[in-house]
Design a protein around this motif. Structure first.
Motif, PDB file in Angstrom:
ATOM      1  N   UNK A 274      28.812  40.517  43.043  1.00  0.00           N
ATOM      2  CA  UNK A 274      29.008  40.749  41.609  1.00  0.00           C
ATOM      3  C   UNK A 274      28.628  42.175  41.230  1.00  0.00           C
ATOM      4  N   UNK A 275      27.564  42.689  41.822  1.00  0.00           N
ATOM      5  CA  UNK A 275      27.146  44.060  41.537  1.00  0.00           C
ATOM      6  C   UNK A 275      28.192  45.068  42.015  1.00  0.00           C
ATOM      7  N   UNK A 276      28.773  44.811  43.184  1.00  0.00           N
ATOM      8  CA  UNK A 276      29.823  45.699  43.706  1.00  0.00           C
ATOM      9  C   UNK A 276      31.051  45.683  42.792  1.00  0.00           C
ATOM     10  N   UNK A 277      31.456  44.490  42.369  1.00  0.00           N
ATOM     11  CA  UNK A 277      32.592  44.394  41.462  1.00  0.00           C
ATOM     12  C   UNK A 277      32.283  45.057  40.128  1.00  0.00           C
ATOM     13  N   UNK A 278      31.071  44.891  39.644  1.00  0.00           N
ATOM     14  CA  UNK A 278      30.668  45.499  38.385  1.00  0.00           C
ATOM     15  C   UNK A 278      30.862  47.009  38.426  1.00  0.00           C
ATOM     16  N   UNK A 279      30.406  47.615  39.512  1.00  0.00           N
ATOM     17  CA  UNK A 279      30.568  49.065  39.664  1.00  0.00           C
ATOM     18  C   UNK A 279      32.042  49.458  39.712  1.00  0.00           C
ATOM     19  N   UNK A 280      32.838  48.682  40.417  1.00  0.00           N
ATOM     20  CA  UNK A 280      34.266  48.980  40.522  1.00  0.00           C
ATOM     21  C   UNK A 280      34.970  48.797  39.174  1.00  0.00           C
ATOM     22  N   UNK A 281      34.619  47.737  38.453  1.00  0.00           N
ATOM     23  CA  UNK A 281      35.245  47.472  37.163  1.00  0.00           C
ATOM     24  C   UNK A 281      34.915  48.556  36.143  1.00  0.00           C
ATOM     25  N   UNK A 282      33.727  49.153  36.262  1.00  0.00           N
ATOM     26  CA  UNK A 282      33.287  50.153  35.284  1.00  0.00           C
ATOM     27  C   UNK A 282      34.051  51.461  35.396  1.00  0.00           C
ATOM     28  N   UNK A 283      34.624  51.741  36.561  1.00  0.00           N
ATOM     29  CA  UNK A 283      35.215  53.048  36.820  1.00  0.00           C
ATOM     30  C   UNK A 283      36.275  53.447  35.797  1.00  0.00           C
TER      31      UNK A 283
ATOM     32  N   UNK B  78      40.998  41.173  42.469  1.00  0.00           N
ATOM     33  CA  UNK B  78      39.790  41.397  43.271  1.00  0.00           C
ATOM     34  C   UNK B  78      38.744  40.322  42.982  1.00  0.00           C
ATOM     35  N   UNK B  79      38.643  39.899  41.719  1.00  0.00           N
ATOM     36  CA  UNK B  79      37.716  38.828  41.358  1.00  0.00           C
ATOM     37  C   UNK B  79      38.093  37.535  42.061  1.00  0.00           C
TER      38      UNK B  79
ATOM     39  N   UNK C 206      37.119  51.412  33.039  1.00  0.00           N
ATOM     40  CA  UNK C 206      37.060  50.474  31.913  1.00  0.00           C
ATOM     41  C   UNK C 206      37.404  51.158  30.604  1.00  0.00           C
ATOM     42  N   UNK C 207      36.931  52.388  30.412  1.00  0.00           N
ATOM     43  CA  UNK C 207      37.211  53.107  29.177  1.00  0.00           C
ATOM     44  C   UNK C 207      38.689  53.378  28.989  1.00  0.00           C
ATOM     45  N   UNK C 208      39.363  53.782  30.054  1.00  0.00           N
ATOM     46  CA  UNK C 208      40.789  54.064  29.970  1.00  0.00           C
ATOM     47  C   UNK C 208      41.588  52.788  29.733  1.00  0.00           C
ATOM     48  N   UNK C 209      41.208  51.695  30.405  1.00  0.00           N
ATOM     49  CA  UNK C 209      41.922  50.434  30.186  1.00  0.00           C
ATOM     50  C   UNK C 209      41.785  49.998  28.729  1.00  0.00           C
ATOM     51  N   UNK C 210      40.583  50.151  28.182  1.00  0.00           N
ATOM     52  CA  UNK C 210      40.361  49.778  26.786  1.00  0.00           C
ATOM     53  C   UNK C 210      41.187  50.657  25.859  1.00  0.00           C
ATOM     54  N   UNK C 211      41.153  51.944  26.085  1.00  0.00           N
ATOM     55  CA  UNK C 211      41.830  52.884  25.191  1.00  0.00           C
ATOM     56  C   UNK C 211      43.330  52.636  25.133  1.00  0.00           C
ATOM     57  N   UNK C 212      43.914  52.271  26.246  1.00  0.00           N
ATOM     58  CA  UNK C 212      45.369  52.116  26.325  1.00  0.00           C
ATOM     59  C   UNK C 212      45.826  50.661  26.472  1.00  0.00           C
ATOM     60  N   UNK C 213      44.894  49.731  26.329  1.00  0.00           N
ATOM     61  CA  UNK C 213      45.176  48.300  26.479  1.00  0.00           C
ATOM     62  C   UNK C 213      45.919  48.009  27.783  1.00  0.00           C
ATOM     63  N   UNK C 214      45.392  48.522  28.859  1.00  0.00           N
ATOM     64  CA  UNK C 214      45.969  48.290  30.186  1.00  0.00           C
ATOM     65  C   UNK C 214      45.321  47.038  30.770  1.00  0.00           C
ATOM     66  N   UNK C 215      46.100  46.018  30.987  1.00  0.00           N
ATOM     67  CA  UNK C 215      45.543  44.761  31.489  1.00  0.00           C
ATOM     68  C   UNK C 215      45.048  44.931  32.927  1.00  0.00           C
ATOM     69  N   UNK C 216      43.890  44.339  33.253  1.00  0.00           N
ATOM     70  CA  UNK C 216      43.256  44.556  34.560  1.00  0.00           C
ATOM     71  C   UNK C 216      43.779  43.632  35.660  1.00  0.00           C
ATOM     72  N   UNK C 217      45.059  43.692  35.950  1.00  0.00           N
ATOM     73  CA  UNK C 217      45.629  42.800  36.951  1.00  0.00           C
ATOM     74  C   UNK C 217      44.986  43.005  38.324  1.00  0.00           C
ATOM     75  N   UNK C 218      44.822  44.244  38.742  1.00  0.00           N
ATOM     76  CA  UNK C 218      44.227  44.512  40.056  1.00  0.00           C
ATOM     77  C   UNK C 218      42.783  44.055  40.110  1.00  0.00           C
ATOM     78  N   UNK C 219      42.064  44.258  39.023  1.00  0.00           N
ATOM     79  CA  UNK C 219      40.648  43.873  38.993  1.00  0.00           C
ATOM     80  C   UNK C 219      40.477  42.352  39.020  1.00  0.00           C
TER      81      UNK C 219
END
Length: 404
Positions: free
Chosen positions: A19-28, A46-47, A30-43
């Protein structure tokens, strides 16, 4: 329907590490996905592949069946990385608990097996008014060979990423009155690509932008009888179902708070000191030092209350009575209030650490507050405070309900 091929997780410690490893990867990003409403299909893929989705599968069905205290920390870590992604498995873990409480051995073997293979469950539960939130106008009607679902759901978090939708519906025979809060409810497990299912990503919230919390329309969807579980009976006896679901929401809020505190520290390191402080760096400014201490107490206090509430649920599950279930629910209510306050406060206060430059749209730091303010609307904390007060003064047990 098969999910992704998962990697087995052998221990609670390994689960927290993953979970900690995924957390770090998801954070990379996150700001851009939020700003442009990019759905996290790849993330989300990975989950699914990580094995975390199978953490609560009972040992007799091949799962790890981790304590709730571990599950809560896993959820906090995921939300710390990206709160939108962290919210996506909430319903997955919640309805796996419904399966544990209400499923037949055959149903449990089948659906736990899918989850062990990486399948993700998502909710189709909430509806819009004007009827109250505890009324489901979506109906489940007996038909030849099973049932038929008819209705529309909103705020169906993660439905676009799911392998199966869990639809809450009122029992109906097609001739009765409009369903009410007292109408018996069931949940139906429906493949997301089943005929008659339409999922639309029409969520336009200011926060939690990439949860895909859109609408689900169900038009004469056929459901086999073996894919239906009775839902209402969960609340006729002591369980920790509701408390557990609320705890996972609290974990998301704490994750937002710990991430916002971490961001505040980064901002302080880059900020200019106030001229009246007569110091060489912002982190030496005594007023900012004070603010950092106050915010840390708030956030770490919420984190500690989250862990304590999780332990209370584990204790209640080991010896389930009306009293132990009520004590666990109150502990969760306390944690939920503290978590909501910490998330909103941290999301706002972090700007004090960075100053005017931190308000730049390009930095998108408003997402912490927006995510906190949006997610904390799920369940009004003013009612939590009321239940806590009644329990403290008069020993009044909190109500049992399935509003998540």
């Amino acid at each position: 329907m098969a999910g992704a091929t998962r990697t087995p997780i052998a221990s609670a410690r390994a689960a927290l590490s993953v979970a900690a490893e995924l957390s770090n990867a998801f954070a990379e990003d996150a700001g851009a996905r939020d700003a442009h409403r990019i759905l996290p299909h790849e993330q989300v893929a990975a989950l699914k592949e990580s094995g975390l989705l199978a953490l609560t599968v009972p040992a007799e069905y091949g799962g790890l069946d981790v304590p709730v205290v571990v599950l809560a920390e896993v959820m906090r870590l995921l939300a710390h990385g990206d709160p939108s992604i962290g919210q996506i498995p909430h319903s997955h873990f919640t309805f796996l608990e419904a399966l544990r409480l209400q499923g037949t051995p055959a149903q449990q073997a089948y659906f736990y097996g899918l989850v062990l293979d990486g399948a993700l469950l998502a909710n189709a539960q909430s509806e819009r008014g004007p009827h109250p939130i505890d009324v489901d106008t979506t109906t489940l009607t007996v038909a030849a060979g099973g049932y038929v679902l008819q209705g529309r759901k909103y705020y169906s978090t993660g439905a676009l990423f799911a392998d199966w939708l869990i639809v809450r519906a009122s029992r109906a025979d097609g001739s009765g009155p409009v369903p009410t809060a007292a109408t018996a409810k069931a949940i139906a497990f429906v493949p997301r690509d089943a005929p008659g299912v339409q999922i639309v990503d029409d969520w336009d919230g200011m926060g939690q932008r990439t949860t895909a919390s859109g609408s689900v329309t169900l038009t004469a969807v056929e459901v086999p009888g073996e894919h239906v579980l009775e839902f209402s009976p969960i609340f006729t006896r002591p369980t920790v179902y509701g408390a557990r679901a609320q705890l996972l929401h609290a974990a998301l809020d704490v994750g937002i708070a710990t991430a916002a505190l971490e961001e505040a520290v980064r901002q302080a390191a880059k900020a200019r000191p106030h001229f009246e402080a007569s110091v060489s760096s912002a982190v030496e400014d005594p007023t900012l030092v004070q603010a950092a201490g106050e915010l840390t107490v708030t956030v770490r206090g919420a984190q500690a209350l989250l862990a304590e509430a999780a332990r209370q649920i584990d204790t209640a599950r080991a010896d389930l009575t009306q009293d132990s279930a009520a004590a666990a629910s109150i502990a969760v209510a306390i944690a939920k209030v503290a978590a909501a306050r910490a998330a909103v406060e941290a999301g706002s206060t972090l700007f004090e650490f960075g100053g005017t430059r931190s308000a730049s749209a390009s930095g998108n730091l408003s997402r912490y507050w927006r995510d906190a303010r949006t997610h904390t609307l799920h369940d009004a904390t003013r009612w939590k405070v009321r239940h806590i007060g009644n329990y403290t003064l008069a020993g009044t047990k909190p109500p049992r309900h399935g509003q998540l």
